[in-house]
Design an enzyme around this catalytic site. Structure first.
Site, PDB file in Angstrom:
ATOM      1  N   GLY A  51       0.771  -1.256   0.000  1.00  0.00           N
ATOM      2  CA  GLY A  51       0.000   0.000   0.000  1.00  0.00           C
ATOM      3  C   GLY A  51       0.791   1.289   0.000  1.00  0.00           C
ATOM      4  O   GLY A  51       0.313   2.307  -0.491  1.00  0.00           O
ATOM      5  N   ASP A 110      -5.363   1.636  10.426  1.00  0.00           N
ATOM      6  CA  ASP A 110      -6.771   1.301  10.575  1.00  0.00           C
ATOM      7  C   ASP A 110      -6.959   0.764  12.010  1.00  0.00           C
ATOM      8  O   ASP A 110      -7.120   1.542  12.942  1.00  0.00           O
ATOM      9  CB  ASP A 110      -7.092   0.273   9.482  1.00  0.00           C
ATOM     10  CG  ASP A 110      -8.564  -0.038   9.366  1.00  0.00           C
ATOM     11  OD1 ASP A 110      -9.374   0.874   9.551  1.00  0.00           O
ATOM     12  OD2 ASP A 110      -8.909  -1.196   9.074  1.00  0.00           O
TER      13      ASP A 110
HETATM   14  P1  IMP Z   1      -4.326  -2.308  10.418  1.00  0.00           P
HETATM   15  O1  IMP Z   1      -3.994  -0.932  10.912  1.00  0.00           O
HETATM   16  O2  IMP Z   1      -3.438  -3.385  10.949  1.00  0.00           O
HETATM   17  O3  IMP Z   1      -5.786  -2.627  10.601  1.00  0.00           O
HETATM   18  O4  IMP Z   1      -4.125  -2.467   8.881  1.00  0.00           O
HETATM   19  C1  IMP Z   1      -3.838  -1.513   8.053  1.00  0.00           C
HETATM   20  C2  IMP Z   1      -3.756  -2.090   6.655  1.00  0.00           C
HETATM   21  O5  IMP Z   1      -5.062  -2.485   6.192  1.00  0.00           O
HETATM   22  C3  IMP Z   1      -3.287  -1.007   5.746  1.00  0.00           C
HETATM   23  O6  IMP Z   1      -1.887  -1.031   5.636  1.00  0.00           O
HETATM   24  C4  IMP Z   1      -4.009  -1.292   4.461  1.00  0.00           C
HETATM   25  O7  IMP Z   1      -3.238  -2.166   3.681  1.00  0.00           O
HETATM   26  C5  IMP Z   1      -5.295  -1.983   4.889  1.00  0.00           C
HETATM   27  N1  IMP Z   1      -6.431  -1.006   4.926  1.00  0.00           N
HETATM   28  C6  IMP Z   1      -7.032  -0.507   6.012  1.00  0.00           C
HETATM   29  N2  IMP Z   1      -8.003   0.370   5.689  1.00  0.00           N
HETATM   30  C7  IMP Z   1      -8.014   0.433   4.339  1.00  0.00           C
HETATM   31  C8  IMP Z   1      -8.783   1.200   3.374  1.00  0.00           C
HETATM   32  O8  IMP Z   1      -9.685   2.010   3.699  1.00  0.00           O
HETATM   33  N3  IMP Z   1      -8.488   0.981   2.067  1.00  0.00           N
HETATM   34  C9  IMP Z   1      -7.510   0.107   1.657  1.00  0.00           C
HETATM   35  N4  IMP Z   1      -6.747  -0.585   2.526  1.00  0.00           N
HETATM   36  C10 IMP Z   1      -6.992  -0.438   3.843  1.00  0.00           C
HETATM   37 MG    MG Z   2      -0.586  -1.363   4.177  1.00  0.00          MG
END
Ligand code: IMP
Ligand code: MG
Length: 182
Positions: A51, A110
Site C-alpha cells: 500500500g 486502521d
Molecule cells: P491495520 O492498521 O493493521 O488494521 O491495517 C492496516 C492495513 O489495512 C493497511 O496497511 C491497508 O493495507 C489496509 N487497509 C485498512 N483500511 C483500508 C482502506 O480504507 N483501504 C484500503 N486498505 C486499507
Molecule cells: Mg498497508
C-alpha cells in the site's frame, strides 16, 4: 476481481476525498518536517508493501537529508480475543538497521495491529531511532492504541482506494484518494 470495461471499473469510485494537489502539498510539509527533525543525518525510509509504494516514492523525493529506501511486507494473524497477534514477515529488509535512523512509511493506520507489531519487531533490532509516518489515519477504527509520529490526513471510517491503496488489488494507480463503493 474482474471488470467488464473501464466504465464498470470507474463506477466503483464513489467520490474523490483527497485530490492530487492536496496530497502533494502535505507531502512537501512532511518532507520539511523530516528534514528539520534529522538535520542532515542519514535516514532509512521503510515502506510497508504494497500500500505505501506510491507514497514512499513521493515522500523520498520531498526530503533533502541523505536517504535510503527499504521494503518490507508483513501479514498479521490474530485470535479474535487478542488485540495483538503474530506478525509474519513475508519479505524482510535486506540490511541490518542497528546503525540507522528508521522511518516506517505506511499508507493507512486502521485497527493499528500491523504497525503495532512491525514497530515491536523493528525496535527489537535496535535502530538508532524509529518513527512512523502515515499518509492516512482512521482513528475511529483503532483496536490497538497506536499513534503515528506524523500523519498527513485523518479521515472518517470510509473504505478508501487510490494512491497505493487497493480494493481487491485494483485502484492502486489512481493519483488521488477516493471512497470505494460496491
Ligand atoms: P491495520 O492498521 O493493521 O488494521 O491495517 C492496516 C492495513 O489495512 C493497511 O496497511 C491497508 O493495507 C489496509 N487497509 C485498512 N483500511 C483500508 C482502506 O480504507 N483501504 C484500503 N486498505 C486499507
Ligand atoms: Mg498497508
Amino acid at each position: 476481481m474482474k471488470f467488464k470495461n473501464t466504465s464498470e471499473f470507474q463506477s466503483k469510485i464513489k467520490r474523490i476525498i483527497i485530490t492530487e494537489e492536496e496530497i502533494q502539498q502535505k507531502i512537501k510539509e512532511a518532507g520539511k518536517y523530516i528534514d528539520s527533525l534529522y538535520d542532515g543525518k542519514p535516514i532509512l525510509l521503510v515502506s510497508i508493501l504494497k500500500g505505501s509504494f506510491v507514497f514512499l516514492a513521493d515522500l523520498a523525493r520531498a526530503v533533502s537529508v541523505p536517504c535510503e529506501v527499504g521494503f518490507m511486507a508483513a501479514k498479521s494473524y490474530y485470535e479474535s480475543t487478542q488485540s495483538s497477534g503474530i506478525v509474519k514477515i513475508t519479505m524482510d529488509l535486506e540490511r541490518d538497521i542497528s546503525e540507522c535512523h528508521v522511518i516506517i512509511v505506511e499508507d493507512i493506520i486502521d485497527t493499528g495491529r500491523t504497525l503495532n507489531d512491525v514497530v515491536k519487531l523493528l525496535n527489537a533490532r535496535n535502530p538508532l531511532s524509529l518513527r512512523v509516518v502515515t499518509l492516512l489515519d482512521k482513528p475511529e477504527r483503532r483496536i490497538v492504541p497506536f499513534k503515528a509520529d506524523y500523519s498527513l490526513f485523518t479521515i472518517p471510517d470510509y473504505f478508501v482506494i487510490g494512491y497505493g491503496l487497493d480494493y481487491g488489488e485494483y485502484f492502486r494507480n489512481l493519483p488521488y484518494i477516493a471512497e470505494y463503493t460496491d
